[in-house]
Design an enzyme around this catalytic site. Structure first.
Site, PDB file in Angstrom:
ATOM      1  N   LYS A  89       0.835  -1.196   0.000  1.00  9.97           N
ATOM      2  CA  LYS A  89       0.000   0.000   0.000  1.00  9.97           C
ATOM      3  C   LYS A  89       0.875   1.253   0.000  1.00  9.97           C
ATOM      4  O   LYS A  89       1.988   1.248   0.546  1.00  9.97           O
ATOM      5  CB  LYS A  89      -0.868   0.044   1.265  1.00  9.97           C
ATOM      6  CG  LYS A  89      -1.896  -1.040   1.427  1.00  9.97           C
ATOM      7  CD  LYS A  89      -2.613  -0.882   2.762  1.00  9.97           C
ATOM      8  CE  LYS A  89      -3.622  -1.990   3.001  1.00  9.97           C
ATOM      9  NZ  LYS A  89      -4.825  -1.809   2.178  1.00  9.97           N
ATOM     10  N   ARG A 135     -10.066 -11.664   2.408  1.00 11.61           N
ATOM     11  CA  ARG A 135     -10.971 -12.710   1.907  1.00 11.61           C
ATOM     12  C   ARG A 135     -10.315 -14.088   1.970  1.00 11.61           C
ATOM     13  O   ARG A 135     -11.004 -15.096   2.051  1.00 11.61           O
ATOM     14  CB  ARG A 135     -11.420 -12.367   0.484  1.00 11.61           C
ATOM     15  CG  ARG A 135     -10.323 -12.336  -0.546  1.00 11.61           C
ATOM     16  CD  ARG A 135     -10.712 -11.581  -1.801  1.00 11.61           C
ATOM     17  NE  ARG A 135     -10.822 -10.155  -1.536  1.00 11.61           N
ATOM     18  CZ  ARG A 135     -11.254  -9.251  -2.413  1.00 11.61           C
ATOM     19  NH1 ARG A 135     -11.671  -9.649  -3.620  1.00 11.61           N
ATOM     20  NH2 ARG A 135     -11.304  -7.972  -2.114  1.00 11.61           N
TER      21      ARG A 135
END
Length: 484
Positions: free
Chosen positions: A262, A336
């Site tokens: 990020k 996820r």
């Protein structure tokens, strides 16, 4: 936490609060306890003179030197519903920080819902997370609630207090810096919180057990960190339970994005990426404290998503619990992967009646719905309606989103069963569709909440304080109390 007394007669009137409603126009609301001589007439005259509207949370302060009470506050309660009272309670808590004690006269015929909302607002709004006491401002110590029959509201206050305490716990867990917080630390906090509650069973799996049992997603995401992953399994099993609910919460204790790293602005608040795990754990502890008659098994897959030579890579294929494989297109779509393991385990081993997961899953949640609303996905209309109703009653916003089957084809991988994070379509919807692939026979009894947006607040708003919000605890406790 703020002390709250239920009394029929005031024994201390430093500061008196009187409610102002907003019907056709603002007006003083009749109270169960009679204010001191002349106070009610003075307050009634002040309402139009001060141009009060009665909107929820509006406050007017009247100084009364040499008289009792010495300060009188007129508090707007809007339409008198639970949400308005919650806002009023939050406003009073913030306005009363220079006081040590406040007495509020509640209206004639006030409802338990209104008292619950007011109490939650009082308890939640003053929350602040600090690792030092230096510079901490004084806060309100105690509030007396004047009621015609105080004993009738004892259970209501106890429920509100437990709800606020568990929301505080979720906020604390989420706000804690990742220099302190890692998977083992989180598991230790759960163990400490559960120790004094009967009928709770806790199991914590470490890396060796996760490998032996095939939790490939959790191991992959946690593989790049010096602190190994964990899977917390907390089971509340009262003897009178008829329904078994499994709650799953994403527990990434810090998220660098992994090799798909990020940018700094997006990384600096990634201590909040375990807010889903914090919410489901806190709600389960709250259910145990209130002894709700529903079995709850909570799963918190915990990992740090870090960059190292051991980190998983975009393009790797992961074998999840039960054997389904995922091609990892983006290591920053790690949540996820851990949820997939936990969902598959819940379906195959726990076989619950209902399966819910909460996760700070996608930035697309905020793009679609703004910063205060979670995205709800389910194929079960009744389950979705019940959760939305609980969220509305609790003052936590959620909106049902579609599960477009047209997007399912984007999940197809040439070398694995699934792509973990396709680039086509709506990001939050695709993430939900991916998770659905792991719900098996519980597909029609599963609900997913993408709570990335409402898990964090940039500023104070009503009962929400800046920082971690503890979103999910309040509606979960309401919903769990309604499960048959």
């Amino acid at each position: 936490m703020l002390a709250i007394r239920l009394i029929a007669e005031p024994d201390r009137l430093d500061v008196l609060v009187l409610p102002v409603g907003a019907a056709d126009s603002a007006e003083l609301v009749p109270t169960a306890a009679t204010p001191p001589d002349g106070t009610a007439d003075e307050a009634a005259a002040l309402v139009p003179a001060a141009r009060l509207t009665g909107r929820a949370g509006e406050i007017h302060t009247q100084l009364r030197p040499g008289r009792t009470p010495g300060r009188m506050l007129l508090l707007g309660i809007g339409d008198g519903g639970e949400a308005a009272w919650r806002t009023a309670g939050a406003a009073l808590a913030r306005a009363g920080t220079d006081e040590t004690h406040i007495t509020i006269a509640l209206p004639v015929g006030v409802t338990p819902a209104a008292v619950r909302g007011f109490t939650e607002g009082l308890l939640l709004a003053p929350y602040r997370f600090r690792l030092t006491e230096a510079g901490t401002a004084p806060t309100l110590d105690s509030v007396d609630l004047l009621l015609a029959d105080p004993t009738a509201f004892e259970t209501t206050i106890a429920t509100a207090r437990t709800t606020a305490a568990m929301t505080h716990l979720a906020r604390d867990l989420t706000n804690t810096p990742s220099s302190v917080k890692n998977p083992q630390w989180f598991a230790d906090q759960v163990a400490a919180a559960a120790a004094d509650l009967p009928d709770l069973r806790l199991r914590v799996r470490g890396p060796a057990e996760l490998a032996a049992e095939g939790f490939g997603g959790i191991l992959a995401v946690g593989g790049g960190s010096a602190t190994g992953p964990r899977l917390v399994e907390l089971d509340w099993h009262p003897a009178n339970a008829r329904t078994h609910v499994v709650l799953v919460g994403k527990g990434i204790t810090f998220d660098t994005g992994g090799i798909s790293i990020k940018p700094v602005p997006a990384m600096k608040l990634m201590r909040k990426d375990m807010a889903g795990a914090a919410a489901v754990v806190a709600a389960t502890l709250g259910a145990a404290e209130m002894r709700l008659p529903v079995r709850i098994t909570t799963l918190a897959p915990l990992a740090e998503n870090m960059v190292s030579g051991a980190a998983f890579r975009p393009g790797d294929v992961i074998r999840h619990y039960g054997g389904t494989t995922s091609e990892t297109t983006n290591s920053d779509a790690e949540g996820r992967l851990v949820l997939a393991d936990a969902l598959a385990y819940a379906v195959q081993q726990l076989k619950p009646d209902l399966l819910l997961d909460l996760a700070t899953l996608t930035g697309a949640n905020a793009v679609a719905l703004g910063k205060r609303t979670g995205a709800l996905y389910s194929e079960n209309d009744q389950l979705a309606a019940d959760v939305l109703a609980a969220a509305e009653a609790a003052g936590e916003s959620a909106w049902r989103m579609p599960l477009h089957n047209d997007y399912v084809e984007y999940l197809g991988s040439e070398i694995a069963d699934l792509y973990s994070a396709p680039t086509q379509g709506a990001g939050s919807v695709l993430a939900a569709l991916y998770l659905r692939e792991f719900t098996g026979e519980l597909r029609d009894r599963w609900l997913h909440l993408d709570m990335s947006a409402p898990s964090w607040a940039d500023g104070d708003h009503a009962e929400v304080s800046r920082g971690a919000t503890g979103w999910g605890v309040r509606w979960l406790l309401r919903w769990l109390a309604s499960v048959d």
